[in-house]
Design a protein around this motif. Structure first.
Motif, PDB file in Angstrom:
ATOM      1  N   ASP A   1      29.537  52.820  35.285  1.00  0.00           N
ATOM      2  CA  ASP A   1      29.481  51.380  35.053  1.00  0.00           C
ATOM      3  C   ASP A   1      30.594  50.705  35.860  1.00  0.00           C
ATOM      4  N   LEU A   2      30.343  49.462  36.240  1.00  0.00           N
ATOM      5  CA  LEU A   2      31.316  48.771  37.076  1.00  0.00           C
ATOM      6  C   LEU A   2      32.562  48.401  36.280  1.00  0.00           C
ATOM      7  N   ALA A   3      33.722  48.595  36.936  1.00  0.00           N
ATOM      8  CA  ALA A   3      35.005  48.193  36.389  1.00  0.00           C
ATOM      9  C   ALA A   3      35.591  47.037  37.182  1.00  0.00           C
ATOM     10  N   CYS A   4      35.386  47.061  38.501  1.00  0.00           N
ATOM     11  CA  CYS A   4      35.974  46.047  39.379  1.00  0.00           C
ATOM     12  C   CYS A   4      35.002  45.678  40.489  1.00  0.00           C
ATOM     13  N   LEU A   5      35.168  44.471  40.977  1.00  0.00           N
ATOM     14  CA  LEU A   5      34.412  43.978  42.131  1.00  0.00           C
ATOM     15  C   LEU A   5      35.444  43.471  43.128  1.00  0.00           C
ATOM     16  N   LEU A   6      35.639  44.227  44.218  1.00  0.00           N
ATOM     17  CA  LEU A   6      36.638  43.878  45.215  1.00  0.00           C
ATOM     18  C   LEU A   6      35.939  43.506  46.515  1.00  0.00           C
TER      19      LEU A   6
ATOM     20  N   PRO B   1      30.307  42.717  27.980  1.00  0.00           N
ATOM     21  CA  PRO B   1      30.294  43.818  28.947  1.00  0.00           C
ATOM     22  C   PRO B   1      29.394  43.497  30.138  1.00  0.00           C
ATOM     23  N   GLY B   2      29.885  43.784  31.323  1.00  0.00           N
ATOM     24  CA  GLY B   2      29.129  43.512  32.550  1.00  0.00           C
ATOM     25  C   GLY B   2      29.384  42.152  33.148  1.00  0.00           C
ATOM     26  N   ASP B   3      30.010  41.228  32.388  1.00  0.00           N
ATOM     27  CA  ASP B   3      30.349  39.917  32.944  1.00  0.00           C
ATOM     28  C   ASP B   3      31.463  40.059  33.973  1.00  0.00           C
ATOM     29  N   ARG B   4      31.429  39.207  34.996  1.00  0.00           N
ATOM     30  CA  ARG B   4      32.499  39.195  35.974  1.00  0.00           C
ATOM     31  C   ARG B   4      33.572  38.185  35.562  1.00  0.00           C
ATOM     32  N   ILE B   5      34.824  38.573  35.782  1.00  0.00           N
ATOM     33  CA  ILE B   5      35.972  37.676  35.583  1.00  0.00           C
ATOM     34  C   ILE B   5      36.665  37.559  36.931  1.00  0.00           C
TER      35      ILE B   5
ATOM     36  N   LYS C   1      39.058  46.944  29.132  1.00  0.00           N
ATOM     37  CA  LYS C   1      38.888  47.321  27.729  1.00  0.00           C
ATOM     38  C   LYS C   1      37.612  46.739  27.134  1.00  0.00           C
ATOM     39  N   VAL C   2      37.290  45.491  27.462  1.00  0.00           N
ATOM     40  CA  VAL C   2      36.095  44.868  26.868  1.00  0.00           C
ATOM     41  C   VAL C   2      34.831  45.196  27.659  1.00  0.00           C
ATOM     42  N   GLY C   3      34.961  45.991  28.724  1.00  0.00           N
ATOM     43  CA  GLY C   3      33.786  46.404  29.480  1.00  0.00           C
ATOM     44  C   GLY C   3      33.302  45.397  30.505  1.00  0.00           C
ATOM     45  N   ALA C   4      34.126  44.388  30.793  1.00  0.00           N
ATOM     46  CA  ALA C   4      33.767  43.400  31.812  1.00  0.00           C
ATOM     47  C   ALA C   4      34.197  43.903  33.191  1.00  0.00           C
ATOM     48  N   ILE C   5      33.976  43.095  34.214  1.00  0.00           N
ATOM     49  CA  ILE C   5      34.212  43.501  35.602  1.00  0.00           C
ATOM     50  C   ILE C   5      35.276  42.593  36.207  1.00  0.00           C
ATOM     51  N   PHE C   6      36.383  43.181  36.647  1.00  0.00           N
ATOM     52  CA  PHE C   6      37.533  42.439  37.167  1.00  0.00           C
ATOM     53  C   PHE C   6      37.340  42.167  38.650  1.00  0.00           C
ATOM     54  N   ASN C   7      37.456  40.894  39.026  1.00  0.00           N
ATOM     55  CA  ASN C   7      37.240  40.470  40.414  1.00  0.00           C
ATOM     56  C   ASN C   7      38.478  39.707  40.907  1.00  0.00           C
TER      57      ASN C   7
ATOM     58  N   PHE D   1      38.128  53.608  31.701  1.00  0.00           N
ATOM     59  CA  PHE D   1      39.390  53.999  32.330  1.00  0.00           C
ATOM     60  C   PHE D   1      40.593  53.496  31.540  1.00  0.00           C
ATOM     61  N   TYR D   2      40.449  52.353  30.870  1.00  0.00           N
ATOM     62  CA  TYR D   2      41.569  51.869  30.063  1.00  0.00           C
ATOM     63  C   TYR D   2      41.924  52.868  28.969  1.00  0.00           C
ATOM     64  N   ALA D   3      40.940  53.521  28.376  1.00  0.00           N
ATOM     65  CA  ALA D   3      41.212  54.497  27.314  1.00  0.00           C
ATOM     66  C   ALA D   3      42.064  55.649  27.843  1.00  0.00           C
TER      67      ALA D   3
END
Length: 535
Positions: A187-192, A70-74, A93-99, A22-24
């Motif tokens: 693929d996951l982008a966010c964990l809310l 990629p796939g790590d949660r922040i 952008k780096v493919g991680a998951i924003f929480n 989605f960032y792209a």
């Protein structure tokens, strides 16, 4: 140890590509407008879209150097800032998951989220780092960094993570390998996190497809144009501020008048330069209470949007009479982003209605078994579409409970649909309170109260509140011979619950109303207490 991501492997049609990120899509939207203003801050300084892109690249390089994969949660609990937006976009952008987490959550509440999300990185503030670092260590979080808002010199913010980003030159950022990560749409982008009636929060798994589909649809439905200026006064740790308001402006590559929080004077001052404003009903009741709000003040406006809580019909009418503008009410939730919207044409915006399903979104009014009900009957609103999350993090049982076999998600809200397709929300099947735009689940508060010495039992309900939509009231029954007061209970809750969850009124009474089966009658409590804040 980080848990494996529970999403399914991509199907052949869902091959990971950078363009599915989605960032792209956001970045492509502003490539021809990199010199244009992206943010105008409260002090009058501005950031261009080129500045934003450079900040995202440097933040992404900082994440990579911390070992974020990629796939790590922040997990992020910081105050609103442009630096926090850069962190969010860099995570995508780096493919991680924003929480993102509500800034009002206490360390006691963070303990659960860090255990459940199992992040690689926790980003907090310098003020809270000392309290949270031991909790993070206990749950195996590898890194704890700080982010303390935007720097006065218009650079990359303050705090240890901002310093890591600022120390990376643009060339070094490229060398660090911060090209946009290839991801599949699902693929996951966010964990809310959104609470459940049991009081245990559930992590809604939001995908890149979810974000992109909702942003595109709202951009089109609400007629965004390059001339728009968005007033952004919402927090950015939930769907309304982080997704709806931010994404539409970024996808439109237009300026945002950036407020760290809702400030009445700052909003009133900026309205003459604004074309779009999104807010919770509380924003509008506070504007109506100010005599500076009039037709001239909002002459440049084309769209006022309300959401996150029901907008009272009298607020809609009063605002139209004062300003000539019909507030556009829409309906959504954490798990599905936006689901319905009133029409863009002002004459189609009806008080008490949340409008029609968005393009590409299927809704139905169903009985308890998921059978569609005829038009005009009240049932549970169910939704299916590219906007709906793929389930709950680490809770396959809850996912199975909330999704039908045919893919419809059970919202838990009671609704009615007219023959023309218009939706009205008439109540909530789940025991949920919405106060000031935030979800409050009574069971969580009752559990905290029942743990207080001297408490026999408690019941928590929400009743109408003129400013917050609903106000939280706790009715508490003390144990025999216990000395219990509202002040004692309030003090005990101060460090256990976020402020928005804490009861605005605490009543100590001899007993709770019950039916013949012994079940507490919350409906009777709500009826008795309904005029507490408005009478």
């Amino acid at each position: 140890m980080n848990a494996p991501s529970p999403e399914p492997s991509p199907e052949p049609s869902q091959k990971p590509t950078p363009t599915s990120n989605f960032y792209a899509e956001l970045q492509a939207a502003w490539q021809d407008r990199r010199a244009a203003t992206a943010f105008e801050c409260m002090d009058g300084t501005t950031r261009s879209y080129g500045d934003l892109e450079a900040g995202v690249d440097r933040m992404a390089a900082a994440l990579r150097r911390l070992g974020v994969a990629p796939g790590d949660r922040i997990t992020v609990q910081v105050e609103k800032s442009i630096a926090a937006v850069e962190l969010y976009l860099a995570t995508l952008k780096v493919g991680a998951i924003f929480n993102p987490l509500n800034t009002a959550y206490t360390p006691a509440e963070l303990d659960y989220f860090l255990c459940d999300a199992a992040p690689t990185l926790l980003v907090t503030t310098g003020k809270t780092r000392e309290a949270l670092a031991p909790i993070a260590a206990r749950h195996g979080v590898r890194h704890v960094e700080t982010l303390d808002g935007d720097a006065p010199d218009n650079s990359f913010g303050r705090g240890s993570l901002a310093e890591r980003a600022a120390a990376t030159s643009p060339d070094a950022a490229t060398a660090a390998g911060v090209e946009t990560a290839a991801v599949a749409q699902d693929d996951l982008a966010c964990l809310l996190y959104t609470s459940g009636t049991t009081g245990r929060s559930k992590g809604a798994m939001i995908t890149h497809r979810n974000l992109a589909s909702n942003a595109r649809t709202l951009h089109q439905t609400w007629h965004f144009s390059p001339d728009d200026v968005t007033l952004h006064a919402l927090p950015i740790y939930h769907v309304h501020g982080l997704f709806v308001c931010l994404h539409t402006a970024l996808l439109n590559a237009s300026p945002m008048l950036w407020l760290e929080k809702f400030d009445l004077d700052a909003v009133v001052e900026r309205l003459p330069r604004t074309t779009v404003m999104m807010g919770v009903p509380t924003f509008y009741t506070r504007l109506l209470a100010d005599n500076r709000l009039d037709h001239d003040r909002v002459a440049s406006m084309r769209l006022f949007v309300a959401g996150s809580a029901p907008l009272l019909a009298e607020t809609h009418t009063a605002f139209e009479q004062r300003t000539g503008h019909h507030i556009l009410e829409r309906y959504g939730m954490t798990e599905a982003g936006m689901i319905t919207s009133n029409p863009y044409a002002p004459q189609g915006r009806l008080p008490g209605s949340v409008g029609f399903p968005l393009d590409g979104v299927d809704v139905r009014i169903a009985d308890d078994a998921g059978n569609a009900l005829p038009h005009g009957e009240i049932g549970t609103l169910e939704v299916r579409g590219p906007n709906v999350c793929i389930g709950y993090w680490r809770k396959a049982d809850k996912t199975a409970e909330e999704f039908r076999a045919d893919g419809f998600f059970i919202t838990g809200d009671l609704a009615r649909q007219d023959p023309d397709g218009r939706i009205a929300i008439v109540g909530r099947a789940k025991d949920l309170i919405i106060s000031g735009g935030f979800n409050v689940y009574p069971k969580e508060i009752e559990t905290a109260i029942d743990d207080i010495d001297g408490v026999e039992e408690s019941a928590v309900v929400g009743v109408p509140h003129p400013d917050f939509g609903e106000g939280v009231i706790a009715v508490v029954v003390p144990k025999a011979d216990a000395e219990l007061s509202a002040d004692k209970i309030r003090a005990a809750l101060a460090d256990q619950l976020a402020k928005f969850k804490q009861p605005k009124r605490i009543l100590v009474e001899d007993e709770l109303p019950r039916n013949t089966m012994g079940k507490v009658q919350k409906a009777a409590l709500r009826e008795r207490l309904k005029d507490t804040f408005t009478g």
